[in-house]
Design an enzyme around this catalytic site. Sequence first.
Site, mmCIF file in Angstrom:
data_model
loop_
_atom_site.group_PDB
_atom_site.id
_atom_site.type_symbol
_atom_site.label_atom_id
_atom_site.label_comp_id
_atom_site.label_asym_id
_atom_site.label_seq_id
_atom_site.Cartn_x
_atom_site.Cartn_y
_atom_site.Cartn_z
ATOM 1 N N HIS A 68 75.642 -32.941 -69.688
ATOM 2 C CA HIS A 68 75.436 -32.149 -68.571
ATOM 3 C C HIS A 68 75.749 -30.957 -69.171
ATOM 4 O O HIS A 68 76.277 -30.646 -70.514
ATOM 5 C CB HIS A 68 76.125 -32.408 -67.458
ATOM 6 C CG HIS A 68 77.769 -32.383 -67.813
ATOM 7 N ND1 HIS A 68 78.418 -33.479 -68.352
ATOM 8 C CD2 HIS A 68 78.528 -31.651 -67.436
ATOM 9 C CE1 HIS A 68 79.647 -33.347 -68.404
ATOM 10 N NE2 HIS A 68 79.929 -32.124 -67.756
ATOM 11 N N HIS A 70 78.010 -28.409 -68.963
ATOM 12 C CA HIS A 70 79.354 -27.625 -69.158
ATOM 13 C C HIS A 70 79.756 -27.788 -70.498
ATOM 14 O O HIS A 70 79.298 -28.392 -71.185
ATOM 15 C CB HIS A 70 80.506 -28.670 -68.622
ATOM 16 C CG HIS A 70 80.548 -28.584 -67.002
ATOM 17 N ND1 HIS A 70 81.074 -29.613 -66.140
ATOM 18 C CD2 HIS A 70 80.222 -27.572 -66.146
ATOM 19 C CE1 HIS A 70 81.301 -29.278 -64.991
ATOM 20 N NE2 HIS A 70 80.705 -27.968 -64.910
ATOM 21 N N HIS A 73 80.819 -29.984 -73.150
ATOM 22 C CA HIS A 73 79.731 -31.001 -73.548
ATOM 23 C C HIS A 73 78.663 -30.517 -74.250
ATOM 24 O O HIS A 73 77.910 -31.191 -74.994
ATOM 25 C CB HIS A 73 79.229 -31.742 -72.155
ATOM 26 C CG HIS A 73 80.399 -32.488 -71.483
ATOM 27 N ND1 HIS A 73 80.596 -34.015 -71.741
ATOM 28 C CD2 HIS A 73 81.616 -32.134 -70.729
ATOM 29 C CE1 HIS A 73 81.657 -34.308 -71.085
ATOM 30 N NE2 HIS A 73 82.330 -33.384 -70.386
ATOM 31 N N HIS A 157 78.415 -35.390 -60.301
ATOM 32 C CA HIS A 157 79.328 -34.461 -61.049
ATOM 33 C C HIS A 157 78.689 -32.902 -61.245
ATOM 34 O O HIS A 157 79.428 -32.245 -60.308
ATOM 35 C CB HIS A 157 79.388 -34.775 -62.483
ATOM 36 C CG HIS A 157 80.255 -33.899 -63.475
ATOM 37 N ND1 HIS A 157 81.711 -33.678 -62.956
ATOM 38 C CD2 HIS A 157 80.245 -32.890 -64.313
ATOM 39 C CE1 HIS A 157 82.392 -32.899 -63.881
ATOM 40 N NE2 HIS A 157 81.439 -32.695 -64.796
ATOM 41 N N ASP A 178 80.342 -36.856 -67.875
ATOM 42 C CA ASP A 178 81.223 -36.869 -66.972
ATOM 43 C C ASP A 178 80.525 -37.411 -65.427
ATOM 44 O O ASP A 178 79.257 -37.023 -65.290
ATOM 45 C CB ASP A 178 81.674 -35.469 -66.499
ATOM 46 C CG ASP A 178 82.549 -35.016 -67.733
ATOM 47 O OD1 ASP A 178 82.917 -35.615 -68.438
ATOM 48 O OD2 ASP A 178 83.010 -33.830 -67.625
ATOM 49 N N GLU A 203 84.278 -41.705 -69.185
ATOM 50 C CA GLU A 203 85.247 -40.493 -69.286
ATOM 51 C C GLU A 203 86.271 -41.152 -68.415
ATOM 52 O O GLU A 203 86.208 -42.135 -67.668
ATOM 53 C CB GLU A 203 84.604 -39.341 -68.785
ATOM 54 C CG GLU A 203 84.250 -39.600 -67.298
ATOM 55 C CD GLU A 203 84.960 -38.420 -66.031
ATOM 56 O OE1 GLU A 203 86.130 -37.721 -66.492
ATOM 57 O OE2 GLU A 203 84.153 -38.382 -65.072
ATOM 58 N N HIS A 414 87.599 -38.906 -73.069
ATOM 59 C CA HIS A 414 87.580 -37.746 -72.239
ATOM 60 C C HIS A 414 88.722 -37.748 -71.151
ATOM 61 O O HIS A 414 88.513 -37.812 -70.052
ATOM 62 C CB HIS A 414 86.304 -37.549 -71.330
ATOM 63 C CG HIS A 414 86.184 -35.962 -70.850
ATOM 64 N ND1 HIS A 414 86.674 -35.637 -69.660
ATOM 65 C CD2 HIS A 414 85.519 -35.173 -71.314
ATOM 66 C CE1 HIS A 414 86.231 -34.537 -69.148
ATOM 67 N NE2 HIS A 414 85.434 -34.003 -70.362
#
Lengths: 595, 959
Positions: A68, A70, A73, A157, A178, A203, A414
């Site tokens: 994803h 973020h 990541h 998420h 996540d 995670e 994570h």
Amino acid sequence: MPEIKVTPLGAGQDVGRSCILVSIGGKNIMLDCGMHMGYNDDRRFPDFSYITQNGRLTEFLDCVIISHFHLDHCGALPYMSEMVGYDGPIYMTHPTKAICPILLEDFRKITVDKKGETNFFTSQMIKDCMKKVVPLNLHQTVQVDDELEIKAYYAGHVLGAAMVQIKVGSESVVYTGDYNMTPDRHLGAAWIDKCRPDILISESTYATTIRDSKRCRERDFLKKVHETVERGGKVLIPVFALGRAQELCILLETFWERMNLKAPIYFSTGLTEKANHYYKLFITWTNQKIRKTFVQRNMFEFKHIKAFDRSYADNPGPMVVFATPGMLHAGQSLQIFKKWAGNEKNMVIMPGYCVQGTVGHKLLSGQKKLEMEGRTTLEVKLQVEYMSFSAHADAKGIMQLIRMAEPRNVMLVHGEAKKMEFLKDKIEQEFTGISCFMPANGETTTIPTNPSVPVDISLNLLKREAAFGGPLPDPKKPRTMHGTLIMKDSSLRLVSPEQALKELDLNEHQLRFTCRVQLQDPYSDTDTLSRVYNHLKSVLKGYTVQHLPDGTVMVESIVLKVSSSAEDPNTKVVLLSWSYQVTPGCTIQGSQLPH
Amino acid sequence: SSYKYKFRLEKVPAKKLRLTKPSKSAALHVDLCKASSPTDALQYLLQFARKPVEADSVEGVVRILLEHYYKETDSSVRLKIASLLGLLSKTQGFTPDCIVDDVINTLNSERSHQVLAQLLDTLLVIGTQVPESLNMRHRLIDVACKHLTDTYFGVRNKCLQLFGCLGSVDKPLPRESEGGGTGMAAKDVQSIISDYFGDQDPRVRTAAIKAMLQLHERGMKLQQIIYNQACKLLSDDYEQVRSAAVQMVWVLSQLYPESIVPIPSSNEKIRLVDDSFGKICHMVSDGSWVVRVQAAKLLGSMQQVSPHFLEQTLDKKLMSDLRRKRTAHERAKELYSSGEFSSGRKWADDAPKEKVDTTAVNLIDSGACGAFVHGLEDEMYEVRIAAVEALCALAQSSPSFAEKCLDFLVDMFNDEIEEVRLQSIHVLRQISTHITLREDQLDTVLAVLEDSSRDIREALHELLCYTNVSTKECIQLALLELLKNLTKYPTDRNSVWKCLKFLGSRHPTLVLPIVPELLSTHPYFDTPEPDMDDPAYIAVLVLVFNAAKSCPTMTALFSDHTFRHYAYLRDSLSHLVPPLRLPGRKLTSAPEASGLASSVESAQNFLKESLTRVCSVQQLDAPGAQSLLEFTIRDLQRLGELQTELAGTADFCATYLHCQLLLMKALQDKLWSVAVPLYLKQNAMVSGAAAQVLEETYKLEFLYSGLESRQIASIHHVRLQAKALQLVLLARTRRGVEPLLSACEKFLHEVDAFQRLFVTELPHFQDSFVDKLLDIMPRLAGSKPADLVKILQTTLRHSCFPQLKLPEQIRRATAAIIEPTGESDNPLRFTSGLVVALDVDATLEHVQDPQTTVKVQVLYPDGQSHVIQPKPADFRKPGPGRHRLITQVYLSHSAWTEPCQIDVKLLLAYSSSTSRSLGPRSAWNESTEGPTPLESTIEGTIPLSKPVKVFIMPKPARR
């Protein structure tokens, strides 16, 4: 023994800098390529020299998958692909592909333009990097090459977050990225089918937490905002640009709609506006309610939420303002906070954790006087509220996902080592037969696998065997069958012996066993034979015993011949010959012939 | 006429002749023989399947199909034939047992698995057509046994289906006839089916479970031994299997709730119902939402479960960083009990407290833990609704659980989907008898009063009507929020008032201490008199007066103007303001608290007596009878007003008697003996009476619910009389034979129809008009119109009317338009030719199926009328027997010069299948929009509500 090797380069017993290497069935895959928020030096990015000391990564990696958008990541992606050097495919979902470059560009600006760092990736590098991206759809099986295939599952998420299944032959790995097991106002819950991977890499941010129902938190939040607005106060909600901000917007928007409220809601412009545009586009990635109603009205086309202008902060009357950044350490949110802090009618709602040293952290720890730059102090009279909206699975959620996927092994990444320890124990205790790993960065975990080897069977053989022993193959009972296994090139085939001989161009050889038995019998050879025949005939009832004209006796498939020995004509030698398949129960008991 | 009539009767056998022609089968045969390729044959068969086949020729068609079947080499054609056989055996009036043998024979020679499956399906159809033949059932089961080991899943599926639908319920299968000697010879149906729970194909597994459930539905008691197997299937890979398995576990839990089962990996044992409850709870967090919905729904019906397990479903041990944390619910409760509520939240007051023992935390609990917490948070609203409903069902049977689930239901008031919010409000109302709301809970509930959805607000008002609260602060809070609601949404006026009425009468002792504050009275000073027209002030008064009803000391706190206002409100809003025992005044109404039941009883007696008295009317001379009827009607009407319980019944009787009275008046007139032209005026009077009676009979039939066949027969009887009267009048006024001829014929038809419809009721109509007519029916059918009329005339005059027998309860459909009120002086202005939407809000009581029957009529001053059919979604059902219509009516007209009033009212449309009436058509049919009624049915409308006047002003469009 085939095995899967997993090595975290980041996110091993740590939060941030997610980057995990997986070797499966001779393929190497990199899962996520993130940066660490806490460092400003080399430790910011994963240590790619682990893969190769010099040279490009392309020849060592078959593909890179980003779960994803973020930054922890995907933040190191342009660095890896453009500066270290990687030209292979990078997989991510459509929304991630759309939003990721915005965030990377923002990140670059802050680091280079504001902090003045050099030797950082450029805008052009981000663009070049994004050209290597191959978009993924949910539940679409993508063939990376002939053997390696990947498939994305919904992860909740943030918009476009995905879990990925990586499969080579019958070996597979699931990486969760996540994920969130409880739906929120704009996204659904993570879901995966019973894919039974060899290892599930999950995670574990909230490994030691079981959360309360989301509804209480929402209601509290709404009630507070509503009460303040009714009193005529102003509400400041510091947020990060993406993710939670949209959830809170939807929450407030629907509440305003439901309750017929008139006070204005503002959203500080910039990043968020751009991102909201993508939220509008990727409706299929949102939750049930938004998906079902978007035909009438797209929930992200806010009616009550308008763009904020600096001058609005001084307007009289109630209002709600979302402003970045989330920890009140700089920028617009801090400016507005300074203006409103003196009035006890106002309120600030902190929707997340704040790092130590930020204004947000000081507020939450209850400081009433804040020292600002320029030696001024700011008296805080407004109400400070804290509201946790987090989109990670809690301990129960993680367990639920494990139950859904039924993996053979689990690996936790994570998360903090101490918390992982607890969850690891729990997993091993509550799921029998699942072993759990929690490697540190750079530590390789090796999991032996037991891949099933597919063999093609010829239809004729199968039918013959099926006809042989009952109508249906019983899946619970193994059965033996006769056939020839041919291994040619990389294919395995099971065929009937005749066909195998034909294909291999070999002659058929018959194997017979012989045995000589000596008898003391004074009669002639032919008489002895007929005596043997008669005896056998009387003893072996139920078997076919034949006296053939060529001077042999056949008992089923066993051949008997009688000849006199050279030395002693009274000693008769009986020659027995049988093929290697002897029908059980047909052994001739060594019996004496009657004299 | 008579000739024509007889001719019609003879037409029936003629029809049969046509049927016996084997045209169908012959044509099919020719077609199939012509077919050159399988594709052609398939085409013919497809065409053939589109047309229906008569029962008599089915067998012929089947033979032809079978003949072709044996010859056919293409399996798709055979498949189609097989499916056609099934279709044909469903033909009405055809008994398929004659083709069973053939179908079974074809089974033996069939090689294609698909066709085999289809043939078994055909057998299934046949078997279900002839359920009573035991012999056939056994044969079919034998067939199923034989094919159960087929390699194709479809065949196994169908066999299991056969077992489920036809397997013998009472005893094990008799299998001595079978020579095959397979292992299943001695087994019973259940164990045969349960062998297939482990089949390799998920579809077969599903079919096996479904077959088992089918057996259960057919009344066979499932054995407990399959419980373990069923539980294992709950973790199947396929959702259809899991979904069926959940049902199966539930069925077993209902059959053997008290059996004891061991808990695996421990020595303990629990009740089966608890065990299965835990397992189904577990399925609430299944991966497939279909299964989740199913599980959540079934939980609601497991009421035998132990309270301990039940309460676990709402339990979720919170934990933060390995420390125990209290839920927001627990915190709220604590804050409240420590008196700290509304202090606002402090930072970190949810900070985790004590350290959790890591070994004690169970993350995936055995079963029930938190099932509802999960269900209520589910992503799919279908699951959430199912969970809310299940909560409701369980809470209704367990007060302690009701108390516990309160917080969760209140949380659901904040759901993102309105349907879920509404449902949770309704559920809370249903369980509200068990619970008392805490102040903080009430606060959350009341917050919803600001919702912009009218449905939600009204549901909440309804909820508040039934809610118990604990303190006077709660009352204050509720009043405050309701008043806020009133200012924000003034249209909620009635609903808010009603809500306060119940709130007051439920909590008199809590209201008492706050009365001075509410009425803003002061011990020394006179306060200004509040405005009597202020809805908020009325709301307060409604609360106070209703509380004062059971709290006599309260009136001492009233100031003078309060008494005046009381008198005014008691008059204008009598349904909201109860009679009070005021000091120095007499009660305004008869005491009703004492002996309410006995007064109903006496009223009922009175009603009965009146009816018997009326029955003797035949014996009296005409004027006496008339005045008796008049008196009785008046009495009944008054009774209806006094006794609301009996209003429907009394009203019904009065209307019925009124019809009789009208008929009597019409018949006793002397005009019948005098030459026609002299009595034109009288004639008009009689025809008017006849028309009115007809109209009233439709009202009687369609406006009242709870009627039995006997009353309907009475109504039809009266209608018949009215029609006879009309016929007589027609004969006297019209010249010419033609119209009379057809009218007579029609009338005789109706008599005939009456006889057919009410055969069972005829004994009650001794000596009545119809009885006499039926006696001489053969003669009537043959007589000329003039004679017929004569006979009718005498019969009408000399027959007595049958006594009215009353059913338990008759309810009259009523409607009242709340909005528009008709009080507005501001005309609704709009541009002529365009439309304007008028909001209509009405309550309907005891209307059956209002979606199809209730219509809105708009009558313009120029006589134009429009009938509008509201959308089905505009009707809501707030309670039993009640409906609410909230709709928009579109108005349009050409320009007027002055604002004018239009009439808006509700109509009840009816249609009956009796012949067309000669009576006056209602306004609806004269309007431009009325659909033309069918030949054989009458459609008409009955006004259902009082018309409301709305001021409108269409202005000419400006250029």
